[in-house]
Each structure stands twice: as structure tokens, then as C-alpha cells.
Design an enzyme around this catalytic site. Structure first.
Site, PDB file in Angstrom:
ATOM      1  CE  LYS A 112      -4.337  -1.911   1.496  1.00 39.94           C
ATOM      2  NZ  LYS A 112      -5.561  -1.831   2.278  1.00 39.94           N
ATOM      3  CE  LYS A 194      -6.106  -8.298  -0.671  1.00 43.75           C
ATOM      4  NZ  LYS A 194      -7.149  -8.005   0.242  1.00 43.75           N
ATOM      5  CE  LYS A 197     -12.133  -2.776   1.265  1.00 46.10           C
ATOM      6  NZ  LYS A 197     -12.867  -2.422   2.500  1.00 46.10           N
TER       7      LYS A 197
HETATM    8  P1  ATP Z   1      -8.044  -4.358  -0.027  1.00 55.44           P
HETATM    9  O1  ATP Z   1      -9.006  -5.174  -0.831  1.00 55.44           O
HETATM   10  O2  ATP Z   1      -7.918  -2.956  -0.512  1.00 55.44           O
HETATM   11  O3  ATP Z   1      -6.740  -5.057   0.196  1.00 55.44           O
HETATM   12  P2  ATP Z   1      -9.299  -5.390   2.195  1.00 55.44           P
HETATM   13  O4  ATP Z   1     -10.451  -5.847   1.390  1.00 55.44           O
HETATM   14  O5  ATP Z   1      -8.254  -6.353   2.601  1.00 55.44           O
HETATM   15  O6  ATP Z   1      -8.680  -4.197   1.412  1.00 55.44           O
HETATM   16  P3  ATP Z   1     -11.058  -5.010   4.425  1.00 55.44           P
HETATM   17  O7  ATP Z   1     -12.295  -4.568   3.793  1.00 55.44           O
HETATM   18  O8  ATP Z   1     -10.794  -4.397   5.740  1.00 55.44           O
HETATM   19  O9  ATP Z   1      -9.787  -4.658   3.510  1.00 55.44           O
HETATM   20  O10 ATP Z   1     -11.042  -6.594   4.546  1.00 55.44           O
HETATM   21  C1  ATP Z   1     -12.048  -7.252   5.257  1.00 55.44           C
HETATM   22  C2  ATP Z   1     -11.736  -8.718   5.330  1.00 55.44           C
HETATM   23  O11 ATP Z   1     -11.785  -9.319   4.029  1.00 55.44           O
HETATM   24  C3  ATP Z   1     -10.360  -9.069   5.904  1.00 55.44           C
HETATM   25  O12 ATP Z   1     -10.520 -10.115   6.851  1.00 55.44           O
HETATM   26  C4  ATP Z   1      -9.588  -9.565   4.721  1.00 55.44           C
HETATM   27  O13 ATP Z   1      -8.616 -10.534   5.079  1.00 55.44           O
HETATM   28  C5  ATP Z   1     -10.676 -10.195   3.871  1.00 55.44           C
HETATM   29  N1  ATP Z   1     -10.313 -10.232   2.444  1.00 55.44           N
HETATM   30  C6  ATP Z   1      -9.953  -9.176   1.690  1.00 55.44           C
HETATM   31  N2  ATP Z   1      -9.708  -9.546   0.424  1.00 55.44           N
HETATM   32  C7  ATP Z   1      -9.929 -10.889   0.375  1.00 55.44           C
HETATM   33  C8  ATP Z   1      -9.844 -11.867  -0.670  1.00 55.44           C
HETATM   34  N3  ATP Z   1      -9.493 -11.547  -1.905  1.00 55.44           N
HETATM   35  N4  ATP Z   1     -10.147 -13.153  -0.366  1.00 55.44           N
HETATM   36  C9  ATP Z   1     -10.510 -13.500   0.889  1.00 55.44           C
HETATM   37  N5  ATP Z   1     -10.603 -12.622   1.916  1.00 55.44           N
HETATM   38  C10 ATP Z   1     -10.319 -11.329   1.672  1.00 55.44           C
END
Ligand code: ATP
Ligand code: LTN
Length: 324
Positions: A112, A194, A197
Site C-alpha cells: 500500500k 487477490k 477493493k
Molecule cells: P483491499 O481489498 O484494498 O486489500 P481489504 O479488502 O483487505 O482491502 P477489508 O475490507 O478491511 O480490507 O477486509 C475485510 C476482510 O476481508 C479481511 O478479513 C480480509 O482478510 C478479507 N479479504 C480481503 N480480500 C480478500 C480476498 N481476496 N479473499 C478472501 N478474503 C479477503
């Protein structure tokens, strides 16, 4: 006494099915067995610049998503992080026992911060300490998260153990709960990355609020690997990912999925996956619309009050044992 769960998500961007399958789905499944705290981590969101009006709106929108996913405010405590000032107070204390070296090893900071430490915000660097503080304040036993949070969780455990060694037993040392299937749902456009968002390419993610047409188009455009069979195969990450999504959304076993698609090709598979996803999202999106802002505030305020009683107890013990 029930054991405790804590987890949270950031009110930024749009939630996708990776967030749902990796985290939210398990939050819902675990809320009977555990005393659960689910937080909207708006203080984490400001580690990157946010527009104030949008942040306020997204904070409430995320509460709606927790509820629509099935988090039950009768059984679980839902609250906004900035409503409980103990989170930032404990973060200061923990920052005094955390080491620069261990934060420098966090891969999310490298991602990030785009590898530019000179320009990256200090909050982005110290963010895992705030996350540890979220978890440790509630004497949490279990933290259901996706694979990408594993390293942050290990830091939380290390900080808890270090504090306990230095100042006497104060914190429960939390265990991660990372699902076997769904812990890292991949981008539909690049199965090596992965689903995220913060991805610039919206075609890589299925957002929980996408309409049926958009979902169908994104799935039809999803990249595939060489080979024509529809089966789980570690060496074919694209089909593995799409089948995992199908499996988790339909609740079938891996064997049932393989059997179901034996002799079928990508065309059939993608149509069925699109259908299953749309069928899952339809009632979910209906539920999102059920909660108006007033109803949300009626859940979030008492949630924060309940959270504060526990958080202030823990912070009190921390201060006492440190001589503050
Ligand atoms: P970004 O997508 O920008 O990296 P984030 O989605 O990780 O942000 P959060 O919205 O806080 O940020 O994540 C919420 C939860 O979703 C966390 O427990 C994270 O580990 C899980 N998560 C995020 N992306 C994935 C994915 N691609 N597959 C499975 N779990 C995920
Ligand atoms: N760091 C997580 C969100 C998060 C969290 C937490 C998850 C903040 N505090 C405490 C579990 C427990 C993320 O970015 N996905």
C-alpha cells in the site's frame, strides 16, 4: 463463558465477494458459538486519504452490509471504531513495545505504501499496531480474517506475549481463524493477485452491490487457464478460483462440484457460476435496502457502549500494570 471473537473491515471502496467469502461469511457462522464483536474500522481507513463525506456514508453502508450478510445485532456487537477511544489509547501503549523491524516486515505496508517509505504516511506504517489494539482490547480468543491478514495477526500475538512477559498476564493471545477454502479469492482478471477493493480494474472483482448484468459480464470475461476440464487443480489458478467461488456460494462439497461439471466446458460452467452468484446476491441486496440510517444508529450506539465497557476494563488493567 463463551469465548470471544473480534473482526473488522475498512469502510473504503466497495466490498467484494472475496471479503464475504474470506471473512464475513465466517463471522456469521461463528456468532452463535462465540461472543462476537464486529467493528467498522474507520480509523484504519484514514491511513490513506479519504473524503470526509464519503467516509461517513461508507461507514453506515458497511454496517448495512454486515447486517445484510447475517450478522445479528441481538447476538453480536456491531460498532464503529472511532466511537471507542480506547482503541487509539491502547495503540499508543503498544507502539511503545512494538519494534521498527517487525513493522518494516509487514508486506501490506510495502504494497500500500508502493515501496516508497519516504512518502508513505506514518499511520500506514503503524497500522498493524492499531489492529493489534482492536483485537487485544476485547481479550479476543479468535480472529476470523482472510489470508492477507495473517501476518498482522502474528504481530498482534507477539505484542500480546511481549506485554504479558514484561508487565504480567494482561492480554489473551488471539488465534487466527483463516478458512481452508476462500481465504484468498483471486482477481477474475489475474488469478495470481487477490481480489482487492483497491484494484484499479473493476472487472477483477465481483462487488456485493453489482447488478445481475454486471456480474454476468464480469464472469464471462474472467480469464481462464489452459486446459478444458472444470476441476480443482492447483496448477490452474484461474479455474481453481472460479470453482472455489462456486463451491462456497452453493454450499456444495469439492467432490460434488467436480462431479457436477464432469464432461462440461467453460461456457456451461461460467453460465452456472453467474447464475449462482446472481441468486446469492439478489436476497443479499434486498436486505441491504432494509436498514435505514436511523435503524443503523439504533444498533451502532448501543454497540459502542457495550464495546466501551470491555475496552475500558482492559485499558485500565494495562495502565495499572505499567504504572500509568
Ligand atoms: P483491499 O481489498 O484494498 O486489500 P481489504 O479488502 O483487505 O482491502 P477489508 O475490507 O478491511 O480490507 O477486509 C475485510 C476482510 O476481508 C479481511 O478479513 C480480509 O482478510 C478479507 N479479504 C480481503 N480480500 C480478500 C480476498 N481476496 N479473499 C478472501 N478474503 C479477503
Ligand atoms: N486490517 C484489516 C482490518 C482490521 C481488522 C482488525 C481485522 C482492522 N482491525 C482487527 C481483524 C481484526 C484489513 O485491512 N482487512
Amino acid at each position: 463463558m463463551k469465548k470471544r471473537i473480534f473482526s473488522g473491515a475498512q469502510p473504503t471502496g466497495q466490498l467484494h465477494i472475496g471479503n464475504y467469502l474470506g471473512a464475513l461469511k465466517n463471522w456469521v457462522a461463528l456468532q452463535d458459538e462465540y461472543e462476537a464483536f464486529y467493528c467498522i474500522v474507520n480509523l484504519h481507513a484514514i491511513t490513506l486519504p479519504q473524503d470526509p463525506k464519503t467516509l461517513r456514508q461508507k461507514t453506515l453502508d458497511l454496517a448495512r452490509i454486515y447486517l445484510a450478510a447475517g450478522v445479528d445485532p441481538q447476538r453480536s456487537t456491531i460498532f464503529i471504531q472511532s466511537d471507542v477511544p480506547e482503541h487509539t489509547e491502547l495503540a499508543w501503549v503498544l507502539s511503545c513495545i512494538a519494534r521498527m523491524g517487525e513493522l518494516e516486515r509487514m508486506t501490506q505496508f510495502k504494497d500500500k505504501g508502493k515501496g516508497n517509505a519516504e512518502r508513505a504516511g506514518v499511520g500506514l506504517f503503524t497500522y498493524p499496531i492499531l489492529m493489534a489494539s482492536d483485537i487485544l482490547l476485547y481479550q479476543t480468543d479468535l480472529v476470523p480474517v482472510g489470508q492477507d491478514q495473517k501476518q498482522h495477526l502474528e504481530l498482534s500475538r507477539d505484542l500480546a506475549e511481549r506485554f504479558n512477559r514484561g508487565y504480567g498476564d494482561t492480554f489473551t493471545v488471539p488465534e487466527p481463524y483463516i478458512p481452508k477454502a476462500g481465504a484468498s479469492i483471486k482477481s477474475l482478471q489475474d488469478p495470481e493477485k487477490k481480489m482487492s477493493k483497491s484494484d484499479d480494474n473493476a472487472n477483477g472483482s465481483i462487488f456485493l452491490l453489482d447488478d445481475p448484468d454486471t456480474v454476468t459480464k464480469k464472469i464471462k470475461r474472467a480469464v481462464t487457464d489452459s486446459g478444458t476440464t472444470i476441476e480443482f487443480d492447483e496448477s490452474r489458478p484461474a479455474i481453481n478460483n472460479l470453482l472455489t467461488i462456486f463451491q462456497l456460494l452453493t454450499g456444495k462439497s469439492a467432490d460434488e462440484c467436480t462431479e457436477h461439471f464432469r464432461g462440461k466446458g467453460y461456457g456451461d460452467f461460467k453460465s452456472e457460476l453467474a447464475e449462482a452468484t446472481v441468486e446469492f446476491l439478489r436476497p443479499f441486496q434486498d436486505r441491504v435496502r432494509e436498514f435505514d440510517d436511523e435503524a443503523l444508529i439504533g444498533i451502532l450506539h448501543p454497540g459502542a457502549e457495550k464495546a466501551r465497557t470491555i475496552a475500558s476494563d482492559t485499558l485500565g488493567s494495562v495502565y495499572k500494570s505499567m504504572g500509568l
